[in-house]
Design a protein around this motif. Structure first.
Motif, PDB file in Angstrom:
ATOM      1  N   ILE A   1      30.676   6.367 -24.678  1.00 40.42           N
ATOM      2  CA  ILE A   1      31.196   7.217 -23.611  1.00 40.42           C
ATOM      3  C   ILE A   1      31.158   8.665 -24.097  1.00 40.42           C
ATOM      4  CG2 ILE A   1      32.586   5.414 -22.543  1.00 40.42           C
ATOM      5  CD1 ILE A   1      35.061   6.668 -23.838  1.00 40.42           C
ATOM      6  N   VAL A   2      31.061   9.574 -23.141  1.00 40.15           N
ATOM      7  CA  VAL A   2      30.954  10.996 -23.464  1.00 40.15           C
ATOM      8  C   VAL A   2      32.067  11.783 -22.775  1.00 40.15           C
ATOM      9  CG1 VAL A   2      28.453  10.881 -23.793  1.00 40.15           C
ATOM     10  CG2 VAL A   2      29.374  11.538 -21.565  1.00 40.15           C
ATOM     11  N   ASN A   3      32.477  12.846 -23.439  1.00 45.47           N
ATOM     12  CA  ASN A   3      33.404  13.809 -22.877  1.00 45.47           C
ATOM     13  C   ASN A   3      32.734  15.159 -23.035  1.00 45.47           C
ATOM     14  OD1 ASN A   3      35.373  15.941 -22.901  1.00 45.47           O
ATOM     15  ND2 ASN A   3      36.964  14.406 -23.023  1.00 45.47           N
ATOM     16  N   LEU A   4      32.410  15.804 -21.937  1.00 49.00           N
ATOM     17  CA  LEU A   4      31.736  17.099 -21.934  1.00 49.00           C
ATOM     18  C   LEU A   4      32.589  18.059 -21.122  1.00 49.00           C
ATOM     19  CD1 LEU A   4      29.291  18.982 -22.415  1.00 49.00           C
ATOM     20  CD2 LEU A   4      28.165  17.852 -20.478  1.00 49.00           C
ATOM     21  N   SER A   5      33.006  19.163 -21.735  1.00 50.98           N
ATOM     22  CA  SER A   5      33.859  20.109 -21.023  1.00 50.98           C
ATOM     23  C   SER A   5      33.561  21.538 -21.460  1.00 50.98           C
ATOM     24  CB  SER A   5      35.339  19.776 -21.237  1.00 50.98           C
ATOM     25  OG  SER A   5      35.697  19.889 -22.598  1.00 50.98           O
ATOM     26  N   VAL A   6      34.120  22.488 -20.702  1.00 51.87           N
ATOM     27  CA  VAL A   6      33.939  23.916 -20.961  1.00 51.87           C
ATOM     28  C   VAL A   6      35.316  24.573 -20.967  1.00 51.87           C
ATOM     29  CG1 VAL A   6      32.953  26.076 -20.094  1.00 51.87           C
ATOM     30  CG2 VAL A   6      31.651  23.942 -19.898  1.00 51.87           C
TER      31      VAL A   6
ATOM     32  N   TRP B   1      40.125   1.434 -30.075  1.00 55.87           N
ATOM     33  CA  TRP B   1      39.155   1.380 -28.977  1.00 55.87           C
ATOM     34  C   TRP B   1      37.738   1.771 -29.362  1.00 55.87           C
ATOM     35  CZ3 TRP B   1      43.372   5.063 -27.626  1.00 55.87           C
ATOM     36  CH2 TRP B   1      44.533   4.376 -27.226  1.00 55.87           C
ATOM     37  N   PHE B   2      37.580   2.547 -30.438  1.00 54.08           N
ATOM     38  CA  PHE B   2      36.269   3.094 -30.769  1.00 54.08           C
ATOM     39  C   PHE B   2      35.868   2.777 -32.204  1.00 54.08           C
ATOM     40  CE2 PHE B   2      38.332   6.056 -27.752  1.00 54.08           C
ATOM     41  CZ  PHE B   2      37.591   5.699 -26.641  1.00 54.08           C
ATOM     42  N   GLU B   3      34.571   2.627 -32.410  1.00 46.44           N
ATOM     43  CA  GLU B   3      34.028   2.391 -33.746  1.00 46.44           C
ATOM     44  C   GLU B   3      34.228   3.632 -34.611  1.00 46.44           C
ATOM     45  OE1 GLU B   3      32.978  -0.426 -34.798  1.00 46.44           O
ATOM     46  OE2 GLU B   3      32.712  -1.521 -32.922  1.00 46.44           O
ATOM     47  N   ARG B   4      34.296   3.417 -35.915  1.00 50.84           N
ATOM     48  CA  ARG B   4      34.383   4.538 -36.861  1.00 50.84           C
ATOM     49  C   ARG B   4      33.061   5.304 -36.834  1.00 50.84           C
ATOM     50  NH1 ARG B   4      37.736   5.685 -40.935  1.00 50.84           N
ATOM     51  NH2 ARG B   4      38.775   3.673 -40.711  1.00 50.84           N
ATOM     52  N   HIS B   5      33.161   6.610 -36.816  1.00 47.98           N
ATOM     53  CA  HIS B   5      31.957   7.445 -36.787  1.00 47.98           C
ATOM     54  C   HIS B   5      31.355   7.555 -38.186  1.00 47.98           C
ATOM     55  CE1 HIS B   5      32.738   8.663 -32.696  1.00 47.98           C
ATOM     56  NE2 HIS B   5      33.981   8.940 -33.022  1.00 47.98           N
ATOM     57  N   VAL B   6      30.040   7.429 -38.265  1.00 50.82           N
ATOM     58  CA  VAL B   6      29.348   7.631 -39.533  1.00 50.82           C
ATOM     59  C   VAL B   6      28.486   8.891 -39.481  1.00 50.82           C
ATOM     60  CG1 VAL B   6      29.354   5.195 -40.165  1.00 50.82           C
ATOM     61  CG2 VAL B   6      27.445   6.110 -38.828  1.00 50.82           C
ATOM     62  N   GLU B   7      28.538   9.579 -38.357  1.00 55.41           N
ATOM     63  CA  GLU B   7      27.828  10.848 -38.196  1.00 55.41           C
ATOM     64  C   GLU B   7      28.633  11.717 -37.251  1.00 55.41           C
ATOM     65  OE1 GLU B   7      24.023   9.723 -36.682  1.00 55.41           O
ATOM     66  OE2 GLU B   7      24.866   8.698 -34.969  1.00 55.41           O
TER      67      GLU B   7
ATOM     68  N   GLU C   1      31.684  11.722 -13.215  1.00 63.40           N
ATOM     69  CA  GLU C   1      30.685  10.966 -12.462  1.00 63.40           C
ATOM     70  C   GLU C   1      30.940  11.190 -10.978  1.00 63.40           C
ATOM     71  OE1 GLU C   1      29.018   6.377 -12.169  1.00 63.40           O
ATOM     72  OE2 GLU C   1      30.940   6.786 -13.131  1.00 63.40           O
ATOM     73  N   GLU C   2      29.873  11.313 -10.198  1.00 65.12           N
ATOM     74  CA  GLU C   2      30.021  11.527  -8.763  1.00 65.12           C
ATOM     75  C   GLU C   2      30.859  10.408  -8.149  1.00 65.12           C
ATOM     76  OE1 GLU C   2      27.266  12.115  -4.792  1.00 65.12           O
ATOM     77  OE2 GLU C   2      26.385  12.433  -6.774  1.00 65.12           O
ATOM     78  N   GLY C   3      31.896  10.804  -7.416  1.00 63.56           N
ATOM     79  CA  GLY C   3      32.771   9.833  -6.773  1.00 63.56           C
ATOM     80  C   GLY C   3      33.808   9.218  -7.691  1.00 63.56           C
ATOM     81  N   ALA C   4      33.907   9.713  -8.923  1.00 62.67           N
ATOM     82  CA  ALA C   4      34.863   9.163  -9.884  1.00 62.67           C
ATOM     83  C   ALA C   4      35.762  10.287 -10.394  1.00 62.67           C
ATOM     84  CB  ALA C   4      34.130   8.501 -11.048  1.00 62.67           C
ATOM     85  N   ALA C   5      36.824   9.912 -11.104  1.00 57.34           N
ATOM     86  CA  ALA C   5      37.763  10.889 -11.652  1.00 57.34           C
ATOM     87  C   ALA C   5      37.411  11.307 -13.068  1.00 57.34           C
ATOM     88  CB  ALA C   5      39.181  10.314 -11.624  1.00 57.34           C
ATOM     89  N   ASP C   6      36.449  10.606 -13.680  1.00 56.26           N
ATOM     90  CA  ASP C   6      36.084  10.911 -15.065  1.00 56.26           C
ATOM     91  C   ASP C   6      34.607  10.601 -15.285  1.00 56.26           C
ATOM     92  OD1 ASP C   6      35.781   8.071 -15.734  1.00 56.26           O
ATOM     93  OD2 ASP C   6      37.971   7.996 -15.741  1.00 56.26           O
ATOM     94  N   ALA C   7      34.179  10.686 -16.543  1.00 54.28           N
ATOM     95  CA  ALA C   7      32.761  10.478 -16.873  1.00 54.28           C
ATOM     96  C   ALA C   7      32.526   9.176 -17.615  1.00 54.28           C
ATOM     97  CB  ALA C   7      32.258  11.652 -17.706  1.00 54.28           C
ATOM     98  N   THR C   8      33.499   8.266 -17.629  1.00 55.94           N
ATOM     99  CA  THR C   8      33.351   7.058 -18.435  1.00 55.94           C
ATOM    100  C   THR C   8      32.237   6.143 -17.935  1.00 55.94           C
ATOM    101  OG1 THR C   8      35.124   5.985 -17.177  1.00 55.94           O
ATOM    102  CG2 THR C   8      35.736   7.053 -19.269  1.00 55.94           C
ATOM    103  N   GLY C   9      31.854   6.256 -16.673  1.00 59.08           N
ATOM    104  CA  GLY C   9      30.759   5.432 -16.152  1.00 59.08           C
ATOM    105  C   GLY C   9      29.385   5.984 -16.485  1.00 59.08           C
TER     106      GLY C   9
ATOM    107  N   LEU D   1      31.143  18.701 -26.618  1.00 60.54           N
ATOM    108  CA  LEU D   1      30.748  17.323 -26.350  1.00 60.54           C
ATOM    109  C   LEU D   1      31.386  16.447 -27.415  1.00 60.54           C
ATOM    110  CD1 LEU D   1      28.949  15.101 -24.941  1.00 60.54           C
ATOM    111  CD2 LEU D   1      27.299  15.554 -26.777  1.00 60.54           C
ATOM    112  N   ASN D   2      31.984  15.359 -26.975  1.00 62.69           N
ATOM    113  CA  ASN D   2      32.556  14.369 -27.876  1.00 62.69           C
ATOM    114  C   ASN D   2      32.015  13.018 -27.426  1.00 62.69           C
ATOM    115  OD1 ASN D   2      34.187  13.068 -29.760  1.00 62.69           O
ATOM    116  ND2 ASN D   2      36.006  13.181 -28.479  1.00 62.69           N
ATOM    117  N   VAL D   3      31.474  12.250 -28.355  1.00 66.60           N
ATOM    118  CA  VAL D   3      30.963  10.913 -28.027  1.00 66.60           C
ATOM    119  C   VAL D   3      31.769   9.876 -28.792  1.00 66.60           C
ATOM    120  CG1 VAL D   3      28.631  11.753 -27.532  1.00 66.60           C
ATOM    121  CG2 VAL D   3      29.177  10.944 -29.832  1.00 66.60           C
ATOM    122  N   ALA D   4      31.931   8.693 -28.199  1.00 65.10           N
ATOM    123  CA  ALA D   4      32.687   7.617 -28.835  1.00 65.10           C
ATOM    124  C   ALA D   4      32.029   6.283 -28.510  1.00 65.10           C
ATOM    125  CB  ALA D   4      34.130   7.621 -28.343  1.00 65.10           C
TER     126      ALA D   4
END
Length: 197
Positions: free
Chosen positions: A70-75, A101-107, A53-61, A13-16
């Motif tokens: 946004i999340v990226n979850l893969s196996v 595009w993304f904030e700096r991670h603090v955790e 996401e159902e009906g989409a090409a990715d999980a950004t929604g 899992l990667n979150v941004a």
């Protein structure tokens, strides 16, 4: 004759956190990279599955971690397969430009864990692993590329941990700061060498 261990796959899992709304023109370069990078992942050696996401090409929604996250979850079949895709493919260009595009991670924002082959993790399961990593640091239950565990180590750990302990750890999860430098620094799971991008 001893029974062999059940096959395991690696979940990630990667979150941004978005710097701008997804439809903001400043996000256009990232949005334009999504299809090629996802197609590359789908065809990468060792790829098993990714959340869409159902009906989409990715999980950004999907926004299980908050409206601006946004999340990226893969196996993946192995940690090496995921590492190769992450750091030796077109995906690396996204990582190099992530500050646009993304904030700096603090955790901690990336978590890895072993699952039985055939199991597809849910977003809730993934977020629980990330919370565990943030609260307790790397363990066979939730780890990173730099502090990884084998599937065998994870299986032994899971068997040794009482369910009540896992439930308590999830309820008491507190984020801990984790440095996030401008450069991407990784440790190869194959060679153990550090690399900076």
């Amino acid at each position: 004759m001893t029974a062999s261990a059940p096959a395991a796959h690696l979940a990630e899992l990667n979150v941004a956190t978005l710097r701008h709304p997804f439809d903001d023109p400043r996000m256009t370069p990232f949005v334009e990279m999504l299809d090629p990078v996802n197609s590359a992942a789908d065809g990468a050696p060792g790829f098993v599955w990714r959340l869409v996401e159902e009906g989409a090409a990715d999980a950004t929604g999907l926004r299980p971690a908050g409206e601006d996250v946004i999340v990226n979850l893969s196996v993946w079949e192995t940690q090496e397969a995921l590492w190769d895709f992450t750091y030796r493919s077109g995906h690396l260009e996204v990582m190099r430009r992530r500050r646009e595009w993304f904030e700096r991670h603090v955790e901690a924002h990336l978590v890895l864990w072993w699952i039985p082959a055939g199991h597809l993790p849910t977003a809730d399961e993934a977020l629980e692993r990330l919370a565990d990593l943030r609260a307790h640091g790397p363990s066979p239950h939730a780890f990173t590329f730099a502090s990884s565990y084998t599937a065998a180590e994870a299986a032994r750990h899971i068997q040794a941990v009482r369910p009540a302990h896992v439930e308590q750890a999830t309820r008491s999860a507190r984020p801990t700061p984790a440095a996030d430098s401008a450069a991407v620094q990784v440790v190869s799971p194959t060679t153990g060498r550090q690399a900076r991008f």
